[in-house]
Scaffold this motif. Sequence first.
Motif, PDB file in Angstrom:
ATOM      1  N   LEU A  56      -4.438 -28.490 -34.471  1.00 56.77           N
ATOM      2  CA  LEU A  56      -5.229 -28.064 -35.554  1.00 56.77           C
ATOM      3  C   LEU A  56      -6.662 -27.742 -35.068  1.00 56.77           C
ATOM      4  O   LEU A  56      -6.992 -26.737 -35.553  1.00 56.77           O
ATOM      5  N   PHE A  57      -7.257 -28.492 -34.405  1.00 58.21           N
ATOM      6  CA  PHE A  57      -8.644 -28.075 -33.980  1.00 58.21           C
ATOM      7  C   PHE A  57      -8.693 -26.722 -33.199  1.00 58.21           C
ATOM      8  O   PHE A  57      -9.598 -26.019 -33.580  1.00 58.21           O
ATOM      9  N   CYS A  58      -7.859 -26.544 -32.274  1.00 58.19           N
ATOM     10  CA  CYS A  58      -7.826 -25.295 -31.486  1.00 58.19           C
ATOM     11  C   CYS A  58      -7.660 -24.034 -32.687  1.00 58.19           C
ATOM     12  O   CYS A  58      -8.178 -23.009 -32.380  1.00 58.19           O
ATOM     13  N   ARG A  59      -6.832 -24.291 -33.478  1.00 62.44           N
ATOM     14  CA  ARG A  59      -6.229 -23.224 -34.521  1.00 62.44           C
ATOM     15  C   ARG A  59      -7.986 -23.233 -35.427  1.00 62.44           C
ATOM     16  O   ARG A  59      -8.253 -21.837 -35.650  1.00 62.44           O
ATOM     17  N   HIS A  60      -8.682 -24.041 -35.659  1.00 62.07           N
ATOM     18  CA  HIS A  60      -9.709 -24.294 -36.531  1.00 62.07           C
ATOM     19  C   HIS A  60     -10.689 -23.096 -35.588  1.00 62.07           C
ATOM     20  O   HIS A  60     -11.464 -22.409 -36.042  1.00 62.07           O
ATOM     21  N   VAL A  61     -10.834 -23.465 -34.226  1.00 59.78           N
ATOM     22  CA  VAL A  61     -11.785 -22.690 -33.367  1.00 59.78           C
ATOM     23  C   VAL A  61     -11.347 -21.366 -33.446  1.00 59.78           C
ATOM     24  O   VAL A  61     -12.265 -20.330 -33.329  1.00 59.78           O
ATOM     25  N   ASP A  62     -10.115 -20.929 -33.125  1.00 58.12           N
ATOM     26  CA  ASP A  62      -9.702 -19.637 -33.088  1.00 58.12           C
ATOM     27  C   ASP A  62     -10.174 -18.748 -34.371  1.00 58.12           C
ATOM     28  O   ASP A  62     -10.679 -17.752 -34.448  1.00 58.12           O
ATOM     29  N   ALA A  63      -9.975 -19.611 -35.598  1.00 53.22           N
ATOM     30  CA  ALA A  63     -10.255 -18.895 -36.741  1.00 53.22           C
ATOM     31  C   ALA A  63     -11.862 -18.781 -37.238  1.00 53.22           C
ATOM     32  O   ALA A  63     -12.104 -17.835 -38.045  1.00 53.22           O
ATOM     33  N   HIS A  64     -12.706 -19.674 -36.734  1.00 49.94           N
ATOM     34  CA  HIS A  64     -13.862 -19.834 -37.326  1.00 49.94           C
ATOM     35  C   HIS A  64     -15.062 -19.771 -36.327  1.00 49.94           C
ATOM     36  O   HIS A  64     -16.214 -19.799 -36.668  1.00 49.94           O
ATOM     37  N   VAL A  65     -14.856 -19.755 -35.142  1.00 54.38           N
ATOM     38  CA  VAL A  65     -15.886 -20.096 -34.109  1.00 54.38           C
ATOM     39  C   VAL A  65     -15.809 -18.632 -33.245  1.00 54.38           C
ATOM     40  O   VAL A  65     -15.018 -18.268 -32.663  1.00 54.38           O
ATOM     41  N   PRO A  66     -16.970 -18.086 -33.319  1.00 58.23           N
ATOM     42  CA  PRO A  66     -17.260 -16.651 -32.645  1.00 58.23           C
ATOM     43  C   PRO A  66     -17.096 -16.954 -31.153  1.00 58.23           C
ATOM     44  O   PRO A  66     -17.445 -17.921 -30.624  1.00 58.23           O
ATOM     45  N   HIS A  67     -16.356 -15.955 -30.630  1.00 61.45           N
ATOM     46  CA  HIS A  67     -16.367 -15.895 -29.169  1.00 61.45           C
ATOM     47  C   HIS A  67     -15.436 -17.212 -28.688  1.00 61.45           C
ATOM     48  O   HIS A  67     -15.957 -17.794 -27.804  1.00 61.45           O
ATOM     49  N   ALA A  68     -14.493 -17.306 -29.470  1.00 61.75           N
ATOM     50  CA  ALA A  68     -13.626 -18.447 -29.217  1.00 61.75           C
ATOM     51  C   ALA A  68     -12.884 -18.467 -27.675  1.00 61.75           C
ATOM     52  O   ALA A  68     -12.791 -19.645 -27.179  1.00 61.75           O
ATOM     53  N   VAL A  69     -13.064 -17.312 -27.174  1.00 64.12           N
ATOM     54  CA  VAL A  69     -12.452 -17.247 -25.911  1.00 64.12           C
ATOM     55  C   VAL A  69     -13.281 -17.986 -24.812  1.00 64.12           C
ATOM     56  O   VAL A  69     -12.704 -18.462 -23.871  1.00 64.12           O
ATOM     57  N   LYS A  70     -14.462 -18.228 -25.185  1.00 60.04           N
ATOM     58  CA  LYS A  70     -15.381 -18.784 -24.319  1.00 60.04           C
ATOM     59  C   LYS A  70     -15.596 -20.009 -24.418  1.00 60.04           C
ATOM     60  O   LYS A  70     -16.389 -20.935 -23.899  1.00 60.04           O
TER      61      LYS A  70
END
Length: 541
Positions: A56-70
Amino acid sequence: MTGQTADGRQQSPSLDPADFTCSPLAGELADEWVEKAAAATLSATAAALYRQAITLFCRHVDAHVPHAVKASLGEPEPDLAHALTDWTRLLPAAYGPGSRVPAALAGKLRILITRRAEHPDRPVAAGLRHWASGHVGLRGGQTQELDEFTRADKKELVKAAWSDHLAITARIRRGWEVAATGKDPAEDGWDRPVNLLWAIANDAWTCEEIAEHLPGWHEMPPSLRALMPPGTLPHFGKRMVLRHLVRQLFPHNLDLHSYRILLMAATGRSSEEVSALTEDDIEFGPRSVVIDFTKGRAHARTRQAFSTLGEQADGLLHPRRPKLDAAALAQALLELATPLARRASIAPVPLFLRAAVDPYTLRIRRFSGDTVASQLSDWLDFHGVSVEGPVDIRRLRKSGKVEKALAFRGRVSDIADDHSQQTFRGHYAHGTTLRVIAGNVIATAQRRWLDHALNGPVVLSEEAERSLAEPGAADALGLSQEEIDQLRDGQLDMGVSSCKDQVDAAATVIMTLLAENASLREHAAGRLAVIPFPAERARLL
């Protein structure tokens, strides 16, 4: 990683970091999850909760955090502390009011981050360290407490469980007797149920091998078709035959519900404590049995002794009520479980052990109250028992607590002897238990004041009154004849607060009288509790 289910099976939940854009972050959290599971024995439920929190947290990061790949736990940018705060803020919206899951998920993620921060070679950003060291920010949630079964419902439960216990014992005894008369099916035929029972009982052929030798649906003889339940589909025929044969020799999951009900009613313990018992927890004596119970969540063990009915009740062919004998029930369970434990090389022998055919393999597992089509509700339907309110085995434990409250007249120290104060207050001190405690407090107070109202404060006995008439008694007590007459007539029977002069109050005179007259003091001891008087005068008694 692996986690253990309630019935002893091992489950291996998995997580692929490549499924997320923030794969470095997912990998870091997954590493901590795997190491956490290796360092501590996690249940399958706990392992799944950790995985759910990471997902759930990683999905949140993918959807809402810019430059999630970093995104990484060791990098200050992107700011994962802010992402965690935002994620925990949004979590409760996905669950019902009062749910405990959001706080549990946030707590699991904090455990993983804290664990990584404690490792000297694994960097963690300062913002994440501050987040992990603080509060999660979510309430723990609340649960709806259950009330106990009614006395009528509990009586029906125990009655049905006892009848089932007798039927199970007779069925399995008969199955082993029949199996002893069988022969090797390879020599005497695979179409005879008695030979198939012999093969299973002696572990001469596996269930898979028996299934391979059974005739097909169209060639199956009537002797084997009679073992199938009505309406069996052709592709389930062999499985139903094997299931019936195994149940003639070993208990299945639905059977063990009856023993759980009986043992809980006999001991007053919880389902968790009863179903976790093994042979090492049981110590049989000539007239008693000592059982060590384990509270898994509290990580505590308690020892309790139970008297046994002994041989005196065995002479009753038709007992009026079920025998809730903890020793006899434990012995019966051991007799049922020992053949299974030996076959599966399980030691020590668990009391609640059962056999199942899945799909053609004989599987030996611990009892599970949540197995599909084998839950408590299924047991109730099978035995035609209905209860008021929700179908939950925890209510049987509450029934025992209420009976204990009635037996001990609401004394909390005796009712909550196997709980912490917090657990008793949060889970048991409500409903009927609370009403019993409150009712006994009120009844005790009413009884005390009623006794005082009816009996009144008796100061002078007849013997003491006669002693006042003796010559010189007034001078010896420092009283005038008028005061003695007032004392005899009850005019001095009043509280200090009712007097104008509280130092020279009537109660003060009475205390002086008692202090100087042994016969009066002996008679009045314990009878002046209703007369208010100064504390310094009370010391005279």
